[in-house]
Design a protein around this motif. Structure first.
Motif, PDB file in Angstrom:
ATOM      1  N   LEU A 162       0.830  -1.205   0.000  1.00  0.00           N
ATOM      2  CA  LEU A 162       0.000   0.000   0.000  1.00  0.00           C
ATOM      3  C   LEU A 162       0.863   1.253   0.000  1.00  0.00           C
ATOM      4  N   ARG A 163       1.964   1.219   0.716  1.00  0.00           N
ATOM      5  CA  ARG A 163       2.878   2.370   0.717  1.00  0.00           C
ATOM      6  C   ARG A 163       3.340   2.686  -0.704  1.00  0.00           C
ATOM      7  N   TRP A 164       3.831   1.647  -1.388  1.00  0.00           N
ATOM      8  CA  TRP A 164       4.305   1.870  -2.759  1.00  0.00           C
ATOM      9  C   TRP A 164       3.154   2.265  -3.682  1.00  0.00           C
ATOM     10  N   ALA A 165       2.000   1.596  -3.562  1.00  0.00           N
ATOM     11  CA  ALA A 165       0.883   1.858  -4.462  1.00  0.00           C
ATOM     12  C   ALA A 165       0.415   3.301  -4.350  1.00  0.00           C
ATOM     13  N   CYS A 166       0.350   3.826  -3.133  1.00  0.00           N
ATOM     14  CA  CYS A 166      -0.095   5.210  -2.960  1.00  0.00           C
ATOM     15  C   CYS A 166       0.925   6.191  -3.534  1.00  0.00           C
ATOM     16  N   ASP A 167       2.206   5.963  -3.282  1.00  0.00           N
ATOM     17  CA  ASP A 167       3.235   6.850  -3.827  1.00  0.00           C
ATOM     18  C   ASP A 167       3.204   6.850  -5.354  1.00  0.00           C
ATOM     19  N   HIS A 168       3.210   5.661  -5.917  1.00  0.00           N
ATOM     20  CA  HIS A 168       3.206   5.562  -7.373  1.00  0.00           C
ATOM     21  C   HIS A 168       1.870   6.037  -7.941  1.00  0.00           C
ATOM     22  N   GLY A 169       0.785   5.717  -7.251  1.00  0.00           N
ATOM     23  CA  GLY A 169      -0.535   6.092  -7.740  1.00  0.00           C
ATOM     24  C   GLY A 169      -0.733   7.585  -7.821  1.00  0.00           C
ATOM     25  N   ARG A 170      -0.259   8.336  -6.831  1.00  0.00           N
ATOM     26  CA  ARG A 170      -0.353   9.793  -6.925  1.00  0.00           C
ATOM     27  C   ARG A 170       0.377  10.290  -8.165  1.00  0.00           C
ATOM     28  N   TYR A 171       1.518   9.686  -8.443  1.00  0.00           N
ATOM     29  CA  TYR A 171       2.367  10.092  -9.563  1.00  0.00           C
ATOM     30  C   TYR A 171       1.684   9.859 -10.910  1.00  0.00           C
ATOM     31  N   VAL A 172       1.106   8.673 -11.112  1.00  0.00           N
ATOM     32  CA  VAL A 172       0.586   8.322 -12.434  1.00  0.00           C
ATOM     33  C   VAL A 172      -0.876   8.747 -12.639  1.00  0.00           C
ATOM     34  N   MET A 173      -1.586   8.995 -11.541  1.00  0.00           N
ATOM     35  CA  MET A 173      -2.989   9.415 -11.650  1.00  0.00           C
ATOM     36  C   MET A 173      -3.146  10.930 -11.531  1.00  0.00           C
ATOM     37  N   GLY A 174      -2.056  11.621 -11.251  1.00  0.00           N
ATOM     38  CA  GLY A 174      -2.151  13.066 -11.086  1.00  0.00           C
ATOM     39  C   GLY A 174      -2.912  13.452  -9.832  1.00  0.00           C
ATOM     40  N   ALA A 175      -2.690  12.730  -8.737  1.00  0.00           N
ATOM     41  CA  ALA A 175      -3.396  12.967  -7.480  1.00  0.00           C
ATOM     42  C   ALA A 175      -2.487  13.683  -6.490  1.00  0.00           C
ATOM     43  N   ALA A 176      -3.061  14.596  -5.730  1.00  0.00           N
ATOM     44  CA  ALA A 176      -2.283  15.357  -4.747  1.00  0.00           C
ATOM     45  C   ALA A 176      -2.138  14.619  -3.434  1.00  0.00           C
ATOM     46  N   THR A 177      -3.085  13.735  -3.104  1.00  0.00           N
ATOM     47  CA  THR A 177      -3.076  13.024  -1.829  1.00  0.00           C
ATOM     48  C   THR A 177      -3.341  11.540  -2.060  1.00  0.00           C
ATOM     49  N   ASP A 178      -3.054  10.732  -1.038  1.00  0.00           N
ATOM     50  CA  ASP A 178      -3.352   9.305  -1.133  1.00  0.00           C
ATOM     51  C   ASP A 178      -4.847   9.075  -1.315  1.00  0.00           C
ATOM     52  N   ARG A 179      -5.670   9.848  -0.619  1.00  0.00           N
ATOM     53  CA  ARG A 179      -7.121   9.643  -0.720  1.00  0.00           C
ATOM     54  C   ARG A 179      -7.619  10.011  -2.114  1.00  0.00           C
ATOM     55  N   GLU A 180      -7.056  11.047  -2.702  1.00  0.00           N
ATOM     56  CA  GLU A 180      -7.438  11.394  -4.075  1.00  0.00           C
ATOM     57  C   GLU A 180      -7.027  10.287  -5.042  1.00  0.00           C
ATOM     58  N   PHE A 181      -5.854   9.689  -4.808  1.00  0.00           N
ATOM     59  CA  PHE A 181      -5.468   8.548  -5.634  1.00  0.00           C
ATOM     60  C   PHE A 181      -6.493   7.430  -5.528  1.00  0.00           C
ATOM     61  N   VAL A 182      -6.908   7.087  -4.307  1.00  0.00           N
ATOM     62  CA  VAL A 182      -7.901   6.026  -4.127  1.00  0.00           C
ATOM     63  C   VAL A 182      -9.179   6.369  -4.877  1.00  0.00           C
ATOM     64  N   ALA A 183      -9.626   7.612  -4.791  1.00  0.00           N
ATOM     65  CA  ALA A 183     -10.843   8.033  -5.490  1.00  0.00           C
ATOM     66  C   ALA A 183     -10.712   7.804  -6.993  1.00  0.00           C
ATOM     67  N   LYS A 184      -9.571   8.157  -7.555  1.00  0.00           N
ATOM     68  CA  LYS A 184      -9.357   7.980  -8.993  1.00  0.00           C
ATOM     69  C   LYS A 184      -9.243   6.501  -9.355  1.00  0.00           C
TER      70      LYS A 184
END
Length: 395
Positions: free
Chosen positions: A290-312
């Motif tokens: 989850l640590r890696w997924a949130c870091d990478h997810g913000r990067y590739v989804m254009g999200a400012a926060t972990d929660r925004e990444f989850v939403a996307k």
């Protein structure tokens, strides 16, 4: 597959196994990966970068004075290690080592000369990819391949493109939005993947020697949701392969949270939710994945926060009748011990297969075969053989 290294860090073990697996098609050497991994401290992204960057630099330097075949082999392995060096750095998108390692990875792959770089028209820009041309005259079948959440078009050479090419297929690999060559130009992921694949199909049908009735699409990892999504709206595809199948990608994240999916969607999209944010922080501490997924997810989804990444990320689903729209034959691959999409009661591949109304085949890979990890990274030749034998019969 039993963790033989990094026993307290499933994410580091999976990425190490992924590198071991690339040896099957020349993307690594077992001893090199073992040597690099032995210097890595579990959970330490800096030590991971330094180990694989150092290995890649040594091979890159040796290739300068090597003969043509040796140089090709060295450059293919260096390409893999450079890409891996930057893999865990995306929590800080401004880190200059991200572009430095990726750019060198692409340079090495292109210098190796195993495929022709191409640019595919997409909206007002292009998508970058590679074309492998089958030998001989007459129309040949075409396999279009893309990766998923974190893979590259270059890596696909070791995850099926090379295998398809040696079986007489034309192959086109590409990075779509959110994937490495696109995200570095600010093009983030999008869930409506049919708008990505349709211009790619247009492109391949404009090439000489492609049989328009035998164009297949293969998606890897999150591509196991993206490719079926595209196939639901792209009638020119003759077959689709999901390696591995994904019905609801969000399941990989929602499993960490105590609410049902509808409640998670509502809270993830709320302007503020301190409880949700606290759970994600705790989850990052408890789970290397989850640590890696949130870091990478913000990067590739254009999200400012972990929660925004989850939403996307929750938008990446075939619910709502999308899977049922697919008309062409579908091969759904399943890993018996999938780190990301296994599921406690029903795996994501089985959920996808259950919703398909098109002709379908579910292909399960097991621990006894050494192939039970996500995308069968430890058994690439076994997986490729079964996948392309199915595609031969289907096309």
């Amino acid at each position: 597959m039993k963790q033989l290294m990094f026993t307290e860090d499933p994410q580091f073990w999976f990425e190490t196994l992924r590198l071991f697996g690339h040896a099957a098609y020349g993307g690594s050497d077992f001893g090199e990966v073992l040597a690099a991994a032995s210097t890595v401290k579990a959970g330490d992204y800096e030590s991971w970068h330094d180990a694989y960057r150092g290995m890649a630099d040594r091979l890159y330097a040796e290739a300068a004075d090597a003969g043509p075949v040796t140089a090709r082999d060295l450059l293919l392995r260096a390409s893999t290690y450079y890409f891996s060096a930057g893999f865990f750095l995306h929590g800080d998108p401004a880190d200059p080592r991200i572009d430095a390692s990726y750019d060198r990875s692409v340079e090495c792959f292109r210098r190796a000369g195993v495929a022709e770089p191409v640019e595919i028209p997409y909206k007002d820009t292009v998508l970058h990819g590679y074309l492998y041309r089958a030998p001989g005259d007459g129309p040949k079948p075409m396999v279009i391949m893309h990766s998923g959440f974190d893979g590259s078009a270059e890596e696909l050479h070791f995850m099926g493109a090379g295998a398809a090419a040696e079986r007489g297929y034309h192959v086109l690999t590409f990075d779509g939005p959110g994937q490495p060559s696109a995200i570095r130009r600010g093009i983030v992921f999008r869930p409506d993947w049919e708008h990505v694949v349709t211009p790619v199909v247009d492109f391949v049908l404009g090439l000489d020697g492609v049989d328009p009735g035998r164009v297949a699409l293969l998606g890897v990892s999150l591509g196991g949701e993206l490719a079926p999504r595209a196939a639901a709206f792209e009638p020119r595809l003759a077959a689709v392969v999901a390696v591995d199948g994904v019905y609801d990608a969000g399941a990989a994240v929602t499993s960490f949270l105590p609410w049902d999916r509808a409640e998670i969607v509502r809270r993830a999209n709320a302007e503020h939710d301190e409880e949700f944010d606290a759970l994600l922080r705790a989850g990052r501490e408890a789970s290397s994945t989850l640590r890696w997924a949130c870091d990478h997810g913000r990067y590739v989804m254009g999200a400012a926060t972990d929660r925004e990444f989850v939403a996307k990320y929750l938008e990446y689903t075939l619910e709502g009748g999308v899977a049922e729209k697919i008309q062409c034959p579908v091969l759904v691959c399943e890993a018996a011990d999938d780190l990301f999409f296994g599921g406690e009661t029903e795996t994501e591949p089985r959920r996808l297969a259950a919703h398909l109304t098109a002709p379908k085949t579910l292909l399960t890979f097991t621990a006894e075969e050494g192939a039970d990890a996500h995308c069968h990274v430890g058994a690439q030749r076994l997986a490729a053989g079964r996948i392309y034998d199915w595609l031969d019969r289907t096309l």
